[in-house]
Design an enzyme around this catalytic site. Structure first.
Site, mmCIF file in Angstrom:
data_model
loop_
_atom_site.group_PDB
_atom_site.id
_atom_site.type_symbol
_atom_site.label_atom_id
_atom_site.label_comp_id
_atom_site.label_asym_id
_atom_site.label_seq_id
_atom_site.Cartn_x
_atom_site.Cartn_y
_atom_site.Cartn_z
ATOM 1 N N ASN A 1 0.812 -1.230 0.000
ATOM 2 C CA ASN A 1 0.000 0.000 0.000
ATOM 3 C C ASN A 1 0.843 1.276 0.000
ATOM 4 O OD1 ASN A 1 0.772 -0.389 2.666
ATOM 5 N ND2 ASN A 1 -1.152 0.346 3.524
ATOM 6 N N GLU B 1 4.606 -2.771 12.579
ATOM 7 C CA GLU B 1 3.538 -1.784 12.330
ATOM 8 C C GLU B 1 2.376 -2.570 11.757
ATOM 9 O OE1 GLU B 1 3.912 1.000 13.539
ATOM 10 O OE2 GLU B 1 6.080 1.208 13.676
ATOM 11 N N CYS C 1 -3.256 1.560 7.000
ATOM 12 C CA CYS C 1 -3.477 1.068 8.377
ATOM 13 C C CYS C 1 -4.099 2.131 9.254
ATOM 14 C CB CYS C 1 -2.159 0.669 9.024
ATOM 15 S SG CYS C 1 -1.213 -0.462 8.053
ATOM 16 N N GLU D 1 8.277 4.346 14.188
ATOM 17 C CA GLU D 1 9.050 4.679 12.974
ATOM 18 C C GLU D 1 8.959 6.179 12.731
ATOM 19 O OE1 GLU D 1 7.349 2.080 9.954
ATOM 20 O OE2 GLU D 1 8.966 0.663 10.347
HETATM 21 C C1 SIN Z 1 0.367 2.314 6.468
HETATM 22 O O1 SIN Z 1 -0.782 2.264 6.119
HETATM 23 O O2 SIN Z 1 0.991 1.286 6.711
HETATM 24 C C2 SIN Z 1 1.142 3.609 6.606
HETATM 25 C C3 SIN Z 1 0.299 4.828 6.587
HETATM 26 C C4 SIN Z 1 1.093 6.093 6.783
HETATM 27 O O3 SIN Z 1 2.306 6.083 6.884
HETATM 28 O O4 SIN Z 1 0.458 7.139 6.869
#
Ligand code: SIN
Length: 479
Positions: free
Chosen positions: A154, A253, A287, A459
């Site tokens: 993604n 994550e 996420c 992170e």
């Molecule tokens: C993710 O969906 O894994 C990362 C989303 C983000 O860094 O904003």
């Protein structure tokens, strides 16, 4: 300097390699179904080679001064930005991300490289007042060693840079296993890393369709000292178990189930904007995308009406068209899951206010479901698609309890203009990240990560460097 970004070989030990038996796997566009390219299908043996080359490269890389490592990272950042248009087009084609978001991701991903190029110089230790006058106590920070990164489709670029830039800054060589859906962006990034001047073995990219075989090697190999993974909680649990025998340091994550609370004192127009941005970013496939909208009863109808109207205005279509805001799902499986969520919600009493249908290929109409309840699967599972279920609540305490009623704890959002409530709710939400009157909060400057079953470690930001550093205590006696 123009570098060819289209690579059909993996990058191991400073060489562009094929699989020993020349095996490849194909990469298709989720937007059009077209074949975009093919890449080597490496296995556990080649992964071992990559790990060994990283191990060999480690002493010389960690021996460089932080300033020298920083200069290579800085060059990599510049090259990524110089090639952003080409990178973004490639990313959109292989991931289905709309082009404006791909351009945004290149800038976001490059920002991690720029940030950690600077942070490389700030891996400070400590001097501790001693317990005896003939001793001196010092703490130094050292890179953990070979770091493996397993990254998702993604964010084909930013999830690589968010992991490997701090590793490289800390003096750790890296072995990257990109998602099998998006290896081309990862190889383009490797081409730029090569041009930036990382020495052979410091930066490796292993393309594979054998996620389990290669993942197991990265977890089991004792030379890998650190594993960083972004993906589902289910896979995160498996990787953690596989890393247990070698006690690897882990950054995970994982999944989310983000609540988005609209209180009765919220600025409704701002809340609608924030909800649309957060929910439909990459078609709901992040996420941190909103999973559940919780709206106070007194503003429920007004919010729903304005939100549904804004969602109806979202444009779907050709992902390379800058006017298009929503692309396809990544796969038929993902699309079927989205459909099943809607069917289950409707069977449990949800009203489809907007969307609710397939609209060709892997596209699904941006959807709003009213009258959602905890009996629906959508209340508990991560959606990863363009569906927004709207729940109702009556009190602040009820909203907090509903928001926290999940095993996940990645991101949460709420809208309120009451400063006291903003503090109370922010502190009560069991999440690693909270957006207050804001639907988009990701940045290289702040720590990204979750609590509960959404993961371990952070992170980005100065905390992101810590994840690749060991703390060593030195005790000088006889002073
Ligand atoms: C993710 O969906 O894994 C990362 C989303 C983000 O860094 O904003």
């Amino acid at each position: 300097m123009s570098i060819s970004l289209r690579r059909d070989r993996a990058y191991v030990n400073g060489q562009w390699v094929t699989a020993p038996d020349e095996r490849v796997f194909a990469v298709h566009s989720p937007a059009t179904g077209e074949l975009i390219g093919s890449v080597p299908d490496l296995g556990p043996g080649e992964t071992r080679d990559a790990i060994e080359s990283a191990e060999r490269a480690w002493p010389a890389w960690r021996a460089r001064t932080a300033k020298e490592r920083s200069a290579v990272l800085r060059r990599w950042f510049e090259l990524i930005m110089e090639h952003r248009t080409e990178l973004a087009a490639l990313m959109s084609r292989e991931s289905g991300k709309v082009i404006t978001e791909s351009l945004g991701e290149i800038a976001y991903g490059a920002a991690f490289v720029e940030w950690f190029a600077e942070e490389a110089k700030r891996a400070y230790g400590d001097v501790i007042p001693p317990y005896s006058s003939d001793r001196r106590l010092v703490v130094i920070k050292q890179g953990v060693g070979v770091a493996a990164a397993i990254t998702p489709w993604n964010f084909p670029l930013a999830m690589i840079t968010r992991k490997v830039a701090p590793a490289l800054a800390a003096g750790c060589p890296v072995v990257i296993k990109p998602a099998s859906e998006t290896p081309l962006t990862a190889l383009a990034l490797a081409a730029l890393a090569e041009a930036a001047g990382f020495p052979a073995g410091v930066y490796n990219t292993v393309t594979t369709s054998d996620n389990e075989g290669v993942g197991s090697e990265l977890c089991a190999n004792p030379a890998v000292r650190k594993l960083s993974f972004t993906g589902s909680t289910a896979v995160g649990r498996q990787l953690m178990a596989q890393c247990a025998p070698t006690l690897k340091k882990l950054s995970l994550e994982l999944g989310g189930n983000a609540p988005f609370i609209v209180f009765e004192d919220a600025d409704l127009d701002a809340a609608v904007r924030g909800a649309v941005q957060s929910k439909y970013r990459h078609n709901g496939q992040t996420c941190v995308c909103v999973n559940r909208l919780l709206v106070h009863r007194s503003v429920y109808s007004a919010f729903l009406e304005r939100f549904a109207a804004a969602v109806a205005d979202l444009r779907t279509g050709d992902v390379l068209d800058p006017q298009v805001q929503v692309g396809p799902l990544i796969s038929e499986k993902a699309l079927a899951k989205v459909q099943a969520f809607v069917e289950d919600a409707v069977a449990h009493g949800a009203r489809v206010v907007q969307g609710g249908t397939r609209i060709g290929g892997l596209f699904y109409a941006p959807t709003v479901l009213a009258d959602a309840t905890p009996a629906m699967r959508i209340a508990h599972d991560e959606v990863f698609g363009p569906i927004a279920p709207v729940f109702v609540f009556d009190t602040e305490a009820e909203a907090i309890a509903m928001a926290n009623a999940t095993e996940y704890g990645l991101a949460a959002y709420f809208f309120s203009r009451d400063v006291g409530r903003c503090w109370r709710v922010a502190e009560a939400l069991e999440y690693g990240m909270v957006g207050i009157n804001e639907g988009l909060i990701s940045t290289e400057l702040a720590p990204f990560g979750g609590v509960k079953q959404s993961g371990l470690e952070r992170e980005g930001s100065r905390y992101g460097l810590e994840a690749y550093l060991e703390t060593k205590y030195l005790c000088f006696g006889g002073v």
